[in-house]
Design a protein around this motif. Sequence first.
Motif, short mmCIF file in Angstrom:
data_model
loop_
_atom_site.label_atom_id
_atom_site.label_comp_id
_atom_site.label_asym_id
_atom_site.label_seq_id
_atom_site.Cartn_x
_atom_site.Cartn_y
_atom_site.Cartn_z
N GLY A 143 19.04 13.67 44.47
CA GLY A 143 19.76 12.77 45.37
C GLY A 143 18.83 12.03 46.30
N TYR A 190 24.44 5.48 49.83
CA TYR A 190 24.20 6.89 49.51
C TYR A 190 24.03 7.05 48.00
CZ TYR A 190 29.11 7.34 48.00
OH TYR A 190 30.31 7.19 47.35
N ILE A 192 24.19 10.10 44.67
CA ILE A 192 24.67 11.42 44.26
C ILE A 192 23.97 11.84 42.97
CG2 ILE A 192 26.93 11.05 45.31
CD1 ILE A 192 28.02 10.73 42.42
N VAL A 204 24.13 14.95 47.41
CA VAL A 204 24.42 13.63 47.97
C VAL A 204 23.36 13.38 49.03
CG1 VAL A 204 26.09 14.61 49.60
CG2 VAL A 204 26.13 12.16 49.11
N ARG A 232 32.94 14.84 49.20
CA ARG A 232 31.93 13.78 49.24
C ARG A 232 32.04 12.90 50.49
NH1 ARG A 232 31.24 9.28 44.56
NH2 ARG A 232 31.43 11.17 43.28
#
Length: 254
Positions: A143, A190, A192, A204, A232
Amino acid sequence: MAGNTSTPGATVVSRALALLSAFDTAHRHLTLSDMARRADLPTPTAYRLAGELVRGGMLVRRPSGEYVIGRRLWDLGLLAPLQSGLREIASPFLNDLHAATLATVHLAVRDRTQALYVDRLSGRASVPVVSTAGSRLPLHATGVGKVLLAHAPERMQEQVLGDLSRMTPYTITQRSLLCGQLARVRRDGYAITEEEMTLGACSVAVPVHRSAAGGEVVAAIGVVVPTLKRHRPRLVAALQVAAQGIGRSLEELR
């Protein structure tokens, strides 16, 4: 190989560096012959230099005869301005993040084509995690690595995209698919992973900018959890708060 250090004119320092550079994430324990081969050094030279490095604490020789990196080298590495300053500034925010999520928390920077883990706080959940503080893992399969890769120079991205090694059956090894993910990282803020580095572990991560207002991405922070199906949004929000705090603190030091 660390380079053609067996050629005439190579200095003692360059040969010692070649010997230390023989170690990497895939070669943490090396015999003398393996070190000599990977450093492109004659075995007697490698033996002499390894002995000096052991006496200086840079290497440790185990009872089995294998060599590993010594604590002294790690201690010196922590004195590097980026690692030491960033780690110290980020520490309270990482601890808050750890307390809020109970997950394994990572702070990483890009070291050429790898993610260098500057700090790691272990989570309470039983999730397989292969990272350690000071370890390096692939950018494309982690991540924090995807965040750093998404904001890396184009030349560096091309280098990584040309060698997408498979870590698990779920590792993204298709260039076009990974490029699409990197574009979403830049758009959404972001990244993942879902069992792409280790089976049973998802992650994440978000970027850490040099200031609260944005700018250069200097690091990434992330958490490792068993699944991202339900939590999440909460994890992303917690990460972004921590990242903004770190960026604000970095800005105050300028």
